[in-house]
Write an enzyme that holds these catalytic residues in place. Structure first.
Site, PDB file in Angstrom:
ATOM      1  N   GLY A 193      47.223 -15.282  -9.323  1.00  0.00           N
ATOM      2  CA  GLY A 193      48.322 -14.721  -8.550  1.00  0.00           C
ATOM      3  C   GLY A 193      49.613 -14.533  -9.308  1.00  0.00           C
ATOM      4  O   GLY A 193      50.647 -14.225  -8.712  1.00  0.00           O
ATOM      5  N   ASP A 213      39.816 -25.909  -9.548  1.00  0.00           N
ATOM      6  CA  ASP A 213      39.718 -24.613  -8.888  1.00  0.00           C
ATOM      7  C   ASP A 213      40.049 -24.817  -7.415  1.00  0.00           C
ATOM      8  O   ASP A 213      39.339 -25.538  -6.701  1.00  0.00           O
ATOM      9  CB  ASP A 213      38.305 -24.039  -9.019  1.00  0.00           C
ATOM     10  CG  ASP A 213      37.964 -23.647 -10.446  1.00  0.00           C
ATOM     11  OD1 ASP A 213      38.891 -23.351 -11.215  1.00  0.00           O
ATOM     12  OD2 ASP A 213      36.766 -23.652 -10.793  1.00  0.00           O
ATOM     13  N   ASP A 233      38.153 -14.591 -19.157  1.00  0.00           N
ATOM     14  CA  ASP A 233      36.830 -14.764 -18.542  1.00  0.00           C
ATOM     15  C   ASP A 233      35.848 -13.773 -19.162  1.00  0.00           C
ATOM     16  O   ASP A 233      35.594 -12.702 -18.602  1.00  0.00           O
ATOM     17  CB  ASP A 233      36.896 -14.539 -17.027  1.00  0.00           C
ATOM     18  CG  ASP A 233      37.557 -15.672 -16.294  1.00  0.00           C
ATOM     19  OD1 ASP A 233      37.383 -16.832 -16.710  1.00  0.00           O
ATOM     20  OD2 ASP A 233      38.258 -15.419 -15.291  1.00  0.00           O
ATOM     21  N   ASN A 293      37.565 -19.313 -21.391  1.00  0.00           N
ATOM     22  CA  ASN A 293      36.382 -19.603 -20.591  1.00  0.00           C
ATOM     23  C   ASN A 293      35.180 -18.863 -21.174  1.00  0.00           C
ATOM     24  O   ASN A 293      35.311 -18.077 -22.111  1.00  0.00           O
ATOM     25  CB  ASN A 293      36.606 -19.172 -19.141  1.00  0.00           C
ATOM     26  CG  ASN A 293      37.872 -19.753 -18.552  1.00  0.00           C
ATOM     27  OD1 ASN A 293      38.009 -20.953 -18.433  1.00  0.00           O
ATOM     28  ND2 ASN A 293      38.822 -18.893 -18.203  1.00  0.00           N
TER      29      ASN A 293
END
Length: 567
Positions: free
Chosen positions: A344, A256, A416, A481
């Site tokens: 992004g 990360d 997520d 995740n």
């Protein structure tokens, strides 16, 4: 944040050229060639092809896009002339596929036709597609005696090594290809041609430049050899007698990356997505190291892939100056396994108002060293659009446009989700899972709500809706995740992962919650996923990558070993 535009100088030497048709990650190949002490020039116009003494044609992307680019640039005729001249030619991935007559990926599009046969789609009956990961290449040709040219017929492809594949289409082996086939690979029940060699032509379906030091040995063999083997001195074995599936599970290190308060890029990790220190007065961003240095360490320790998740938006930077591009460029100089970049990958607007569509953004990352891009929030928005249209792809989402240009294998969906507990499946219209993580009121069921904006905002979409829609839109892999498990070190959410693995036929990467070696064993054994990812335990050196792989081997899980040396 200071945005720095990278500058690079390259020493040129005549003779060795690369044919770049305009798509995919070629920077890693350039870096690999230079790592071996050679310099390579780019083909800029058709005349350059005929100047070459050795030519490499790499490719990551779709067959049709590659051939259309070759035609539009006027490369087809000089490329055929070059190969017919007898000078050494090496094709990689799509560069290999284009030498065949055609591909099911792009019906009606003609290949170069140098090798008879058609590239075909893998069957999904007994395996996920794309074929994404490390597998063996069984060499079927050998020399009767030492070749007078000194060229090794196998180009240093070794029986004990595995190589990195990422493709949905391949050439099935049959006896009509016997004189061309150098090695075959088995994936599931299918045996396909993983490399070809005849006279001056050598091509691989796998990526030597992403296959660690084992792959660099192959590149060195091509670069240092004469490029020609007398076929009269070669004998060929039947690949069906020596073939077996040696596909391995992947262990992925995730970094990360964000800017700290001083404007420097650092690798961080948080508890439930909170990356600031709690025991300091300033609450500084947690700094676990520099991204390029950590990535190199993980490569040397045996990581099968490296994933960068950009958790800083860089809103004040023009696209060409985004710092993550420089991270990729520098990482790909010393790391020769696949690199994925997330965060992004969407339509971007420069400070001067110039708009860059997601496809262009992805292209910048690929040209900087990325092999795959990971799409997060935009995948949720695309799914909402897909469901609202009654399940009809719009054709203009980031998933679809990038997959069309670069192939589905280049598009990863990062999910997520968080648990929403319910007493029974009838209490929600969403797909539910019986979970061992009991809710606050004793609920034994939950549905997994998809989130956006780094987990800060929940949407009315469950995980199964998301992954099945994204697969239909063209995604090639799921990075799964779990917000509830992130940072806990308590193990992966097996129920969630198993449910998603059963819902799709594309590879799935398990993420969130790993705290010890046995957690990797459990997730591979109980869910059948193709890869498992961890971050904090690797950064803090609590669990070394090699100890994870040692435990997996002891448990009967096939994994890649460490390439310790190029020699």
């Amino acid at each position: 944040m200071i945005c720095r535009r990278a500058t690079q100088t390259r020493t040129k030497m005549g003779g060795l050229y690369m044919l770049d048709y305009g798509a995919g990650n070629v920077r890693s190949l350039i870096n690999a060639v230079e790592k071996l002490g050679y310099h390579i020039e780019m083909v800029n116009d058709p005349a350059d092809i005929l100047k070459a003494e050795k030519l490499i044609f790499p490719g990551v992307g779709a067959f049709g896009s590659a051939m259309e680019s070759l035609v539009s640039k006027g490369y087809v005729e000089p490329l055929n002339q070059y190969i017919a001249s007898g000078k050494p030619f090496m094709g990689i991935c799509v560069g290999m596929q284009t030498v065949f007559e055609g591909s099911e990926e792009s019906p009606g599009v003609q290949g170069l036709g140098i090798v008879p046969g058609t590239v075909k789609f893998f069957s999904k009956q007994d395996k996920p597609v794309p074929h994404m990961g490390w597998n063996a290449a069984s060499v079927v040709k050998e020399l009767k005696s030492e070749d007078a040219s000194g060229q090794a017929v196998n180009y240093s492809i070794e029986a004990d090594s595995v190589y990195y594949f990422v493709h949905s289409y391949a050439v099935p082996y049959d006896d009509s290809l016997r004189e061309w086939t150098l090695s075959t690979t088995q994936y599931g029940s299918e045996i396909f041609v993983s490399s070809i060699q005849k006279d001056n032509v050598f091509c691989t379906q796998f990526h030597p430049e992403k296959s660690g030091f084992a792959g660099l040995k192959i590149l060195r063999s091509f670069l240092s050899g004469t490029g020609f083997v007398d076929q009269r001195n070669v004998i060929t074995r039947d690949p069906r007698l020596i073939s077996r599936d040696r596909f391995t599970k992947r262990v992925i290190a995730c970094l990360d990356v964000r800017a700290n308060d001083q404007g420097d890029l650092v690798v961080t990790k948080g508890d439930q997505y909170d990356v600031r220190e709690k025991n300091t007065e300033a609450g500084d961003v947690r700094n676990l190291g520099k991204p390029v240095d950590l990535a190199r360490r993980y490569f040397e320790e045996g990581a099968d892939e490296i994933t960068f998740l950009n958790i800083t938006s860089f809103r004040n930077c023009p696209l060409a100056d985004i710092p993550m591009l420089e991270v990729l460029r520098r990482t790909s100089e010393t790391v020769f396994v696949p690199l994925t970049i997330g965060g992004g990958i969407r339509d971007v607007v420069d400070p001067d108002g110039k708009i860059h569509p997601a496809l262009e953004v992805a292209g910048e990352y690929f040209r900087s060293g990325a092999d795959k891009v990971s799409i997060g929030s935009d995948a949720v928005y695309a799914t909402e659009k897909y469901l609202a249209s009654g399940g009809r792809p719009s054709g203009d989402t980031a998933i679809e446009t990038i997959a069309r240009a670069y192939g589905s294998q280049a598009v990863v969906i990062s999910v997520d989700p968080k648990r929403i507990h319910v007493r029974s499946p009838e209490d929600t219209p969403h797909h539910t899972v019986k979970t061992p993580f009991v809710g606050p009121k004793g609920e034994q069921y939950c549905w997994y709500q998809c989130t956006v904006k780094g987990g800060r905002e929940g949407r009315d979409i469950d995980v199964r809706q998301l992954v099945t829609a994204c697969e239909k839109m063209g995604a090639g892999e799921i990075l799964l995740n779990c917000m509830d498990q992130d940072g806990t070190n308590a193990g992966y959410d097996i129920a969630l992962i198993k449910d998603v693995r059963e819902a799709v036929r594309i590879p799935v990467v398990a993420s969130s919650g790993a705290g010890r070696e046995q957690h990797f064993v459990e997730v591979f054994r109980e869910t059948g996923v193709e890869a498992a990812l961890a971050a904090g335990i690797f950064h803090r050196k609590e669990v070394p990558i090699e100890s994870v792989k040692t435990e997996l081997r002891k448990s009967g899980v096939s994994v890649r070993g460490i390439d310790e040396t190029l020699l």
